[in-house]
Design an enzyme around this catalytic site. Structure first.
Site, PDB file in Angstrom:
ATOM      1  N   HIS A  17      67.918  84.941 -25.656  1.00 36.18           N
ATOM      2  CA  HIS A  17      67.766  86.231 -25.633  1.00 36.18           C
ATOM      3  C   HIS A  17      66.353  86.750 -26.428  1.00 36.18           C
ATOM      4  O   HIS A  17      65.370  87.408 -26.149  1.00 36.18           O
ATOM      5  CB  HIS A  17      68.773  87.352 -25.640  1.00 36.18           C
ATOM      6  CG  HIS A  17      68.535  88.876 -25.246  1.00 36.18           C
ATOM      7  ND1 HIS A  17      68.864  89.438 -24.295  1.00 36.18           N
ATOM      8  CD2 HIS A  17      68.044  89.670 -26.089  1.00 36.18           C
ATOM      9  CE1 HIS A  17      68.376  90.398 -24.273  1.00 36.18           C
ATOM     10  NE2 HIS A  17      68.088  90.889 -25.200  1.00 36.18           N
ATOM     11  N   GLU A  18      66.722  86.463 -27.739  1.00 38.59           N
ATOM     12  CA  GLU A  18      65.780  87.185 -28.580  1.00 38.59           C
ATOM     13  C   GLU A  18      64.417  86.198 -28.604  1.00 38.59           C
ATOM     14  O   GLU A  18      63.419  86.914 -28.873  1.00 38.59           O
ATOM     15  CB  GLU A  18      66.473  87.134 -30.177  1.00 38.59           C
ATOM     16  CG  GLU A  18      67.618  88.058 -30.374  1.00 38.59           C
ATOM     17  CD  GLU A  18      67.625  89.357 -30.044  1.00 38.59           C
ATOM     18  OE1 GLU A  18      66.339  90.052 -30.059  1.00 38.59           O
ATOM     19  OE2 GLU A  18      68.363  89.943 -29.458  1.00 38.59           O
TER      20      GLU A  18
ATOM     21  N   HIS B 123      62.237  88.106 -26.115  1.00 36.69           N
ATOM     22  CA  HIS B 123      61.620  89.085 -26.509  1.00 36.69           C
ATOM     23  C   HIS B 123      60.243  88.446 -27.522  1.00 36.69           C
ATOM     24  O   HIS B 123      59.002  89.007 -27.580  1.00 36.69           O
ATOM     25  CB  HIS B 123      62.200  90.022 -27.607  1.00 36.69           C
ATOM     26  CG  HIS B 123      63.234  90.770 -27.020  1.00 36.69           C
ATOM     27  ND1 HIS B 123      62.985  91.838 -26.063  1.00 36.69           N
ATOM     28  CD2 HIS B 123      64.533  90.903 -27.043  1.00 36.69           C
ATOM     29  CE1 HIS B 123      63.926  92.255 -25.392  1.00 36.69           C
ATOM     30  NE2 HIS B 123      64.857  91.812 -26.388  1.00 36.69           N
TER      31      HIS B 123
ATOM     32  N   HIS C 232      57.373  87.122 -25.386  1.00 36.10           N
ATOM     33  CA  HIS C 232      56.697  88.297 -24.691  1.00 36.10           C
ATOM     34  C   HIS C 232      55.864  89.121 -25.953  1.00 36.10           C
ATOM     35  O   HIS C 232      54.651  89.495 -25.565  1.00 36.10           O
ATOM     36  CB  HIS C 232      57.820  89.396 -24.354  1.00 36.10           C
ATOM     37  CG  HIS C 232      57.288  90.564 -23.433  1.00 36.10           C
ATOM     38  ND1 HIS C 232      58.047  91.579 -23.343  1.00 36.10           N
ATOM     39  CD2 HIS C 232      56.174  90.741 -22.958  1.00 36.10           C
ATOM     40  CE1 HIS C 232      57.518  92.307 -22.075  1.00 36.10           C
ATOM     41  NE2 HIS C 232      56.195  91.883 -22.022  1.00 36.10           N
TER      42      HIS C 232
END
Length: 684
Positions: A473-474, A477, A480
């Site tokens: 998940h991290e 980010h 991105h």
């Protein structure tokens, strides 16, 4: 603007931060120098008589903003990962100055007029979409900073912003301090029966760090979760549950970090701020920069998910109660039994537990798999770089290298829980991708921070599957931020991305942790090197739907509490937060906590982070991410062409294009909720 040279290491932005040189006495002089230089440059820009253009006006502003990120960023970062009373005091003092500066810039009529002049100029038509977006965002942000207000109300806005920045910082610090204020030494190992060896080793290590014999239970998440999941001792679970659920409240053992008053002050001030700017409620103000169009749309979306999920959640709970009674002798299931009984039920019905999976996910193997998936999908290689200054010996540093062998981005990885480190997991920007007016490209750098169970003794750390998905998940980010192609600061990476779309890449990456193709690359038994066996994979796949409706309504409970707190505030008749929480739970929740529970008092996402009237973003973006991933399910989980399409639309564009336009360009249509309900195992 010339580069300032100074003996203060915080002001040296020529390379990566030199963390080992930073000392608390550097903070205030660095911030004061930074703000003085920025103000002088802004005064020069406002006073210039030439017609404002991108080159003579916006590029110098980008230099200022870049310097702000490079100097102030590491100060806030260290407050989170290496907190001390002295550092936090200096950080808090400077926060007032930084807030005052940002408010002042947002209300600078001269700057606003020059942005307007550029937007009205003939040259504007020839600007790129990205440049136009930077200017449109700036004009919107000026209005949201009170540029149109009379002077007296502008001053009021400034005061409110100051108070809010102090209160939110204090809220977060109270949660950290209250978490640290409680611990329970245990010398008799039988009190910890049921805990796996890895958890016992952690609690032993925590005791040794404090110079104690035996074991130490703390409220840091790995310790808390180990007790709640595995401890047979029901009284211990109840005690730890109570301590965790009453942190930073009037019900905590140590009430000196009580956030009750702070919550009320934050609610009141946010409402005043929204009213000042012409919004009825803070939620309306929050949505001015999001994808969602209205409070009605958000509440309708959340309640629709609630209606679809609650009947199944109730069945899941009834099933758990029946199991706990028949198999565990728990006649009346209490909240502190839920995680424990759920783990036992999962083990009994699916032959699966987090601990059975843990040996298959040694950290190094998981990282190798994550990096291989990234290389396959996005065409970038990751390699570790040594001898980079870090803030703790456990922190590592990696580079992203493109197919031509060029470094395109870098990130720090801080995986393990420790004292004086804020709980949770997050990605933050250390350096944003940006092309300097001289043509030089500044490469992006990210901080990736988690709070996993650290290695115990000389044994390598192994992750639970939940921790693996958190890491992915991290990292979502992170990519991105790192794979953006934007060269303007305000729309680079996650900058300028609406908050309810920012979770799309992060939740998208989690999907690879549930697929055979992804798991084969990241799982290998710590002792035998064997891949995850078929029976465990089948159980893991089935577990994705295990109590998924209970988890769904839990998230909806948080999202609705947050959104209603900020949608229906009435200063004449303020609804008590405990009553509000109970009202929302009666509507969507199936597990009711005890009266002493004070979850909102440690809800840092909304009272100390950026999620105020925005916690719904997790569910909103989950619809987008599940539907985006369904294209990989159709074309191949590790299909590099689909990966390139995701990279070149969603990731590359940063905040330059409306996320719905990007989503439709990737998926070929508007998002649909079906994929989310299917992944969650909730019948549509």
């Amino acid at each position: 603007m010339t580069q300032i040279t100074s003996s203060n290491p915080l002001l040296d932005i020529s390379d990566l931060p030199r963390f080992e040189l930073f000392h608390v006495e550097h903070i205030e002089p660095a911030v004061e120098q930074l703000l003085a230089d920025n103000r002088a440059e802004i005064a020069r820009l406002v006073a210039m008589t030439e017609t404002p253009t991108w080159e003579n006006f916006i590029e110098p502003l980008e230099i200022i903003d870049n310097r702000m990120e490079r100097v102030w960023g590491p100060i806030g970062h260290l407050d989170s990962v290496k907190n001390s009373d002295e550092w936090h005091a200096a950080y808090t003092n400077c926060l007032q100055k930084i807030t005052a500066y940002h408010t002042e810039v947002g209300q600078n009529k001269g700057l606003f007029e020059k942005f307007n002049a550029i937007a009205d100029s003939a040259a504007f038509a020839d600007y790129s979409l990205a440049q136009k977006k930077v200017i449109e965002n700036a004009l919107r942000n000026f209005r949201l900073s009170g540029i149109d207000l009379p002077e007296a109300q502008q001053k009021q806005y400034q005061q409110i912003k100051q108070q809010l920045s102090q209160l939110t910082s204090q809220f977060g610090n109270n949660v950290l301090k209250s978490t640290q204020a409680w611990n329970k030494p245990i010398t008799d190992a039988t009190e910890l029966a049921g805990l796996p060896e890895s958890a016992l080793g952690l609690l032993q290590q925590l005791a040794q760090q404090k110079g104690l014999e035996g074991y130490l239970v703390t409220l840091d998440f790995p310790s808390y979760l180990a007790v709640m999941t595995h401890a047979n001792n029901r009284e211990l679970r109840a005690e730890v549950y109570r301590a965790f659920g009453t942190r930073a409240s009037d019900q905590a053992k140590d009430t000196s970090f009580d956030n009750s008053q702070i919550i009320e002050q934050i609610r009141q001030l946010r409402h005043q701020l929204a009213n000042l700017l012409g919004f009825k409620q803070y939620a309306d103000y929050s949505l001015a920069t999001k994808m969602a169009e209205s409070t009605e749309q958000v509440l309708g979306f959340l309640r629709d998910l609630g209606k679809k999920s609650k009947p199944q959640a109730q069945r899941e709970l009834d099933n758990l109660k029946a199991f706990a009674k028949a198999e565990l002798g728990i006649d009346e299931l209490q909240p502190w039994d839920v995680t424990y009984a759920s783990e036992k039920l999962k083990n009994a019905s699916l032959s699966l537990s987090q601990e059975a999976l843990r040996p298959y996910f040694p950290v190094e193997g998981v990282l190798a798999g994550l990096f291989k998936i990234t290389q396959t999908l996005f065409g970038v290689t990751l390699r570790e770089k040594q001898d980079v200054p870090v803030w703790h010996q456990d922190v590592r540093f990696f580079e992203l290298v493109d197919e031509a062998g060029a470094v395109i981005g870098q990130f720090y990885l801080d995986l393990y829980a420790r004292e004086n480190k804020r709980g949770g997991a997050w990605m933050d920007s250390a350096v944003s991708r940006w092309k300097h007016s001289g043509g030089e490209l500044q490469k992006p750098v990210a901080y990736l921070v988690c709070n996993f169970t650290p290695p115990v003794g000389d044994k390598p750390a192994c992750l639970t599957h939940d921790e693996v998905t958190t890491l992915f998940h991290e990292f979502g980010h992170g990519i991105h931020h790192l794979l953006t192609q934007m060269e303007h600061l305000d729309i680079s990476g996650i900058s300028g991305v609406p908050w309810d779309a920012v979770e799309l890449p992060s939740q998208f990456m989690e999907n690879f942790c549930w697929e055979r193709e992804g798991l084969d690359l990241m799982s290998a038994h710590i002792e035998t090197g064997e891949p995850l066996p078929d029976d465990l994979f089948a159980a893991l796949k089935a577990s994705r739907g295990f109590q998924s409706a209970m988890m769904m309504v839990r998230q909806l409970e948080f999202a609705l509490m947050d959104f209603e707190l900020h949608s229906f505030y009435n200063p004449e008749e303020t609804e008590d937060i405990l009553q509000l929480a109970k009202r929302i739970r009666d509507e969507v929740a199936v597990v009711q906590p005890p009266e002493y529970s004070r979850m909102l008092h440690s809800f840092s996402h909304i009272f100390a982070g950026g999620y105020a009237a925005g916690y719904f973003s997790y569910k909103w973006a989950e619809v987008l991410s599940a539907d985006a991933f369904s294209l990989f399910e159709e074309t191949g989980i590790l299909n590099s062409e689909t990966g390139a399409k995701f990279k070149n639309t969603i990731l590359a564009a940063g905040g330059s294009i409306d996320p719905m336009v990007l989503f439709k360009a990737f998926r070929g249509r508007e998002p649909e909720i079906d994929a989310l309900l299917r992944h969650s195992g909730i019948a549509a």
